[in-house]
Design a protein around this motif. Structure first.
Motif, short mmCIF file in Angstrom:
data_model
loop_
_atom_site.label_atom_id
_atom_site.label_comp_id
_atom_site.label_asym_id
_atom_site.label_seq_id
_atom_site.Cartn_x
_atom_site.Cartn_y
_atom_site.Cartn_z
N GLU A 254 0.86 -1.17 -0.15
CA GLU A 254 -0.07 0.05 0.05
C GLU A 254 0.81 1.19 -0.09
O GLU A 254 0.60 2.31 -0.57
CB GLU A 254 -0.99 0.18 1.15
N ALA A 255 2.03 1.19 0.84
CA ALA A 255 2.76 2.25 0.81
C ALA A 255 3.54 2.70 -0.63
O ALA A 255 3.70 3.60 -1.06
CB ALA A 255 3.76 2.19 1.95
N ASP A 256 3.78 1.48 -1.25
CA ASP A 256 4.39 1.50 -2.61
C ASP A 256 3.43 2.21 -3.60
O ASP A 256 3.90 3.12 -4.35
CB ASP A 256 4.95 0.19 -3.09
N VAL A 257 2.27 1.67 -3.34
CA VAL A 257 1.26 2.42 -4.42
C VAL A 257 0.87 3.76 -4.15
O VAL A 257 0.63 4.52 -4.94
CB VAL A 257 -0.02 1.62 -4.39
N ALA A 258 0.87 4.00 -2.94
CA ALA A 258 0.81 5.41 -2.56
C ALA A 258 1.82 6.39 -2.83
O ALA A 258 1.61 7.68 -3.62
CB ALA A 258 0.63 5.73 -0.93
N LEU A 259 3.21 5.82 -2.79
CA LEU A 259 4.32 6.51 -3.53
C LEU A 259 4.05 6.76 -4.69
O LEU A 259 4.37 7.96 -5.41
CB LEU A 259 5.43 5.96 -2.94
N THR A 260 3.81 5.73 -5.45
CA THR A 260 3.63 5.91 -6.99
C THR A 260 2.39 7.08 -7.43
O THR A 260 2.86 7.81 -8.28
CB THR A 260 3.24 4.51 -7.67
N LYS A 261 1.41 6.87 -6.64
CA LYS A 261 0.46 7.82 -7.13
C LYS A 261 0.98 9.54 -6.75
O LYS A 261 0.78 10.41 -7.70
CB LYS A 261 -0.87 7.63 -6.05
N ALA A 262 1.59 9.55 -5.66
CA ALA A 262 1.96 10.88 -5.27
C ALA A 262 3.19 11.25 -6.37
O ALA A 262 2.93 12.43 -6.46
CB ALA A 262 2.66 10.73 -3.88
N GLU A 263 4.08 10.53 -6.71
CA GLU A 263 4.84 10.91 -7.89
C GLU A 263 4.42 10.94 -8.91
O GLU A 263 4.55 12.20 -9.49
CB GLU A 263 6.01 9.78 -7.91
N ASP A 264 3.25 10.29 -9.42
CA ASP A 264 2.50 10.58 -10.69
C ASP A 264 1.78 12.17 -10.48
O ASP A 264 1.97 12.77 -11.68
CB ASP A 264 1.52 9.61 -11.08
N GLY A 265 1.15 12.36 -9.41
CA GLY A 265 0.61 13.49 -9.16
C GLY A 265 1.35 14.72 -9.29
O GLY A 265 1.13 15.92 -9.67
N LEU A 266 2.73 14.56 -8.73
CA LEU A 266 3.88 15.57 -8.64
C LEU A 266 4.20 15.64 -10.23
O LEU A 266 4.30 17.03 -10.54
CB LEU A 266 5.22 15.18 -7.78
N ASN A 267 4.31 14.81 -10.84
CA ASN A 267 4.88 15.02 -12.33
C ASN A 267 3.70 15.81 -13.09
O ASN A 267 4.04 16.80 -13.75
CB ASN A 267 5.01 13.53 -12.90
N LEU A 268 2.48 15.61 -12.93
CA LEU A 268 1.42 16.28 -13.62
C LEU A 268 1.26 17.58 -13.05
O LEU A 268 1.04 18.52 -13.87
CB LEU A 268 0.13 15.44 -13.55
N SER A 269 1.49 17.80 -11.80
CA SER A 269 1.58 19.11 -11.41
C SER A 269 2.56 19.85 -11.81
O SER A 269 2.69 21.24 -12.04
CB SER A 269 1.38 19.10 -9.77
N ARG A 270 3.68 19.42 -11.78
CA ARG A 270 4.92 20.13 -12.25
C ARG A 270 4.84 20.59 -13.62
O ARG A 270 5.30 21.62 -14.02
CB ARG A 270 6.09 19.10 -12.09
N MET A 271 4.27 19.72 -14.64
CA MET A 271 3.96 20.05 -16.10
C MET A 271 2.90 21.01 -15.91
O MET A 271 3.12 21.88 -16.98
CB MET A 271 3.34 18.76 -16.53
N ALA A 272 1.88 21.12 -15.27
CA ALA A 272 0.91 22.27 -15.34
C ALA A 272 1.61 23.57 -14.90
O ALA A 272 1.22 24.38 -15.53
CB ALA A 272 -0.19 21.98 -13.99
N LEU A 273 2.69 23.66 -13.88
CA LEU A 273 3.12 24.91 -13.41
C LEU A 273 4.27 25.12 -14.70
O LEU A 273 4.33 26.28 -14.99
CB LEU A 273 4.11 24.57 -12.42
N ASN A 274 4.94 24.13 -15.22
CA ASN A 274 5.70 24.59 -16.59
C ASN A 274 4.82 25.13 -17.55
O ASN A 274 5.45 26.21 -18.20
CB ASN A 274 6.26 23.33 -17.07
N GLN A 275 3.55 24.49 -17.80
CA GLN A 275 3.07 25.40 -18.80
C GLN A 275 2.46 26.58 -18.75
O GLN A 275 2.61 27.50 -19.52
CB GLN A 275 1.87 24.50 -19.15
N VAL A 276 2.06 26.91 -17.40
CA VAL A 276 1.67 28.18 -17.05
C VAL A 276 2.98 29.37 -17.13
O VAL A 276 2.52 30.46 -17.37
CB VAL A 276 0.83 28.44 -15.82
N CYS A 277 4.03 28.56 -16.73
CA CYS A 277 5.22 29.69 -16.82
C CYS A 277 6.11 29.49 -18.13
O CYS A 277 6.83 30.37 -18.11
CB CYS A 277 6.20 29.12 -15.71
N GLY A 278 5.42 28.62 -19.02
CA GLY A 278 6.04 29.07 -20.38
C GLY A 278 7.32 28.21 -20.59
O GLY A 278 8.29 28.40 -21.45
N MET A 279 7.62 27.12 -19.59
CA MET A 279 8.69 26.24 -19.60
C MET A 279 8.25 24.92 -20.35
O MET A 279 7.19 24.52 -20.55
CB MET A 279 9.18 25.94 -18.23
#
Length: 500
Positions: A254-279
């Motif tokens: 369960e901890a491994d699945v939760a870590l994977t979900k958190a990392e996926d969410g982080l990558n998607l959120s980082r992409m959203a911030l990159n897009q709005v900042c023009g990176m």
């Protein structure tokens, strides 16, 4: 030996990549977003458009100069006579008066002591009422060609000006509308800027939150992994059952699945911030606030009137109200007379300024033009009433917006205070969860606490940590929303912003 060298090289490369990652401040993200955002660029161009319209409206106070030219070819010339004309010729007395008697061939008679001319039939007539019966001694010929003018090629040119003197306030009202339009465009640009800043801050703190969640998930997975290793040793030693090992293994999965979900969410959120900042979407970086500051800062409140005056929405609605008022004045000006001064220089070929000449000749003209509206079936009255209603609508919209924004400010301040209390509470919960986990770990190692109790303590510790992260981010976002409602969320000074 080779394996150790490989591990050392990989570790060095990993450390170098981490060190080479750039660190972004929140203000840097805002500046990049402002420079990249197309809506902000459109708003900036709209401000420039409004400025040009205002300058164009200001020119209406000055005279309007114009030049016109025309050429016309006519099939026929102009003739003032249909045929040759004969003009009578009379002599003059010594004193310069006309001597009609010496110029006529008519016979004369005396009637009641007065000489009277006789017509061709010998009957007396009155020359004043019957001039056709006069028989002139001499007549001058006026040929038809002498009164014929060459009008086949006609050239006409004018250059002049028109200076408004009184237009009923129409020009002033139109200039005011253009001026308020410029202020409206600036307020709309500011509103777009505020919305963009809110979006950037939300994406920024979302990335910070997920980075903390990923770090927490890794730490939690490390605890479970250590417990899994310990429980296996205890099973081998016969002091724990396989059921205990299976429960720990499930938690580890369960901890491994939760870590994977958190990392996926982080990558998607980082992409959203990159897009709005023009990176680039896959660009990696570190955020300056990656380590969350657990100290909550009380927001600084300002008076409601000042907050409303800061809001770009109120500024925009105020300008719309002013535009409606100026439009009402423009509609009223249609009832008033229009007076203008005109001046022109006219040149033509042929010209008749000195006889009739087939060459260019001109003259100056100066005059005053007045237009007084009288009646048009109520058209002006209806448009004036419509303008008055538009002004009342703009006033009501402004009042309604102020009421709603005042409520929004109150709600935002309450939510901010509540989020600060929640952060304080979750911080206390962390202290208790850490202490509880320490006791549970020591008891489990001493064999006086079961694996279920230790897992429960670890889960409580994870929950307390996660809630504290959410509470800290909630404080950041509540402060953001409060700043926006107070109108204090301002764009950083960059070369891309237009000076007011």
């Amino acid at each position: 030996m080779a394996r150790k060298i490989c591990v050392l090289v990989l570790s060095t490369l990993f450390a170098t990549s981490l060190y080479s990652q750039k660190t972004l401040q929140l203000e840097e993200c805002r500046q990049m977003a402002i420079a990249h955002n197309k809506s902000i660029q459109i708003a900036q161009e709209n401000v420039k458009v409004a400025q040009q319209y205002k300058q164009a409206a200001f020119t209406q106070f000055f005279p309007n100069f114009s030049a016109n030219a025309a050429y016309t070819w006519n099939q026929k010339n102009v003739s003032l006579l249909a045929e040759d004309a004969y003009l009578p010729v009379y002599s003059l007395n010594a004193n310069g008066t006309p001597n009609y008697g010496a110029s006529w061939n008519n016979s004369w008679t005396v009637v009641n002591g007065t000489p009277v001319p006789l017509d061709a039939n010998g009957k007396p007539f009155n020359p004043s009422t019957s001039p056709d019966k006069i028989e002139w001694k001499n007549k001058a010929l006026l040929p038809k060609e002498a009164m014929e003018f060459d009008m086949k090629n006609v050239f006409v040119g004018t250059i002049g000006f028109t200076q408004p003197i009184f237009m009923g306030g129409k020009i002033k009202a139109l200039y005011d509308i253009a001026k308020y339009g410029e202020h409206l465009a600036s307020a709309q640009q500011e509103n777009k800027m505020t919305e963009l800043l809110q979006e950037v801050d939300e994406d920024y703190w979302r990335v910070v939150s997920l980075e903390s969640k990923v770090a927490l998930a890794k730490e939690y997975k490390g605890l479970i992994a250590k417990m899994d290793s310990d429980i296996r040793t205890m099973v081998d030693e016969g002091v724990a059952t396989k059921a205990d090992a299976l429960k720990v293994r499930v938690k580890l999965n369960e901890a491994d699945v939760a870590l994977t979900k958190a990392e996926d969410g982080l990558n998607l959120s980082r992409m959203a911030l990159n897009q709005v900042c023009g990176m680039p979407l896959d660009e990696q970086y570190r955020l300056a606030d990656q380590s969350l500051d657990t100290k909550a800062v009380e927001p600084q409140l300002i008076p409601i009137d000042q907050a409303l005056a800061n809001r770009p929405e109120i500024k925009a609605l105020t300008q719309m109200q002013s535009i409606a008022k100026a439009n009402q004045k423009a509609m009223f000006s249609r009832f008033l007379p229009n007076i203008a001064l005109t001046g022109n220089y006219l040149v033509s070929n042929p010209n008749s300024f000195n006889g009739f000449e087939t060459k260019f000749g001109g003259m100056f003209t100066v005059g005053v033009v007045a237009n007084i509206p009288l009646f048009h079936f109520g058209d002006k009255l209806h448009t004036l009433n419509a303008a008055k209603s538009q002004y009342r609508i703009a006033t009501l919209q402004l009042q309604e917006a102020k009421e709603k924004m005042e409520l929004q400010i109150k709600q935002s301040s309450y939510k901010t205070a509540e989020s600060i209390k929640k952060q304080t509470t979750t911080q206390h919960n962390i202290d208790q969860a850490v202490e509880n986990l320490r006791y549970a770990t020591e008891g489990f190692e001493a064999g006086v606490i079961t694996s279920t109790d230790l897992l429960a303590a670890q889960t409580a510790w994870l929950s307390a940590k996660s809630e504290n992260i959410d509470a800290i981010i909630d404080v950041k976002l509540c402060n953001l929303y409060l700043e926006k409602s107070l109108g204090t969320l301002k764009a950083p000074a960059t070369n891309n912003t237009i000076k007011k």
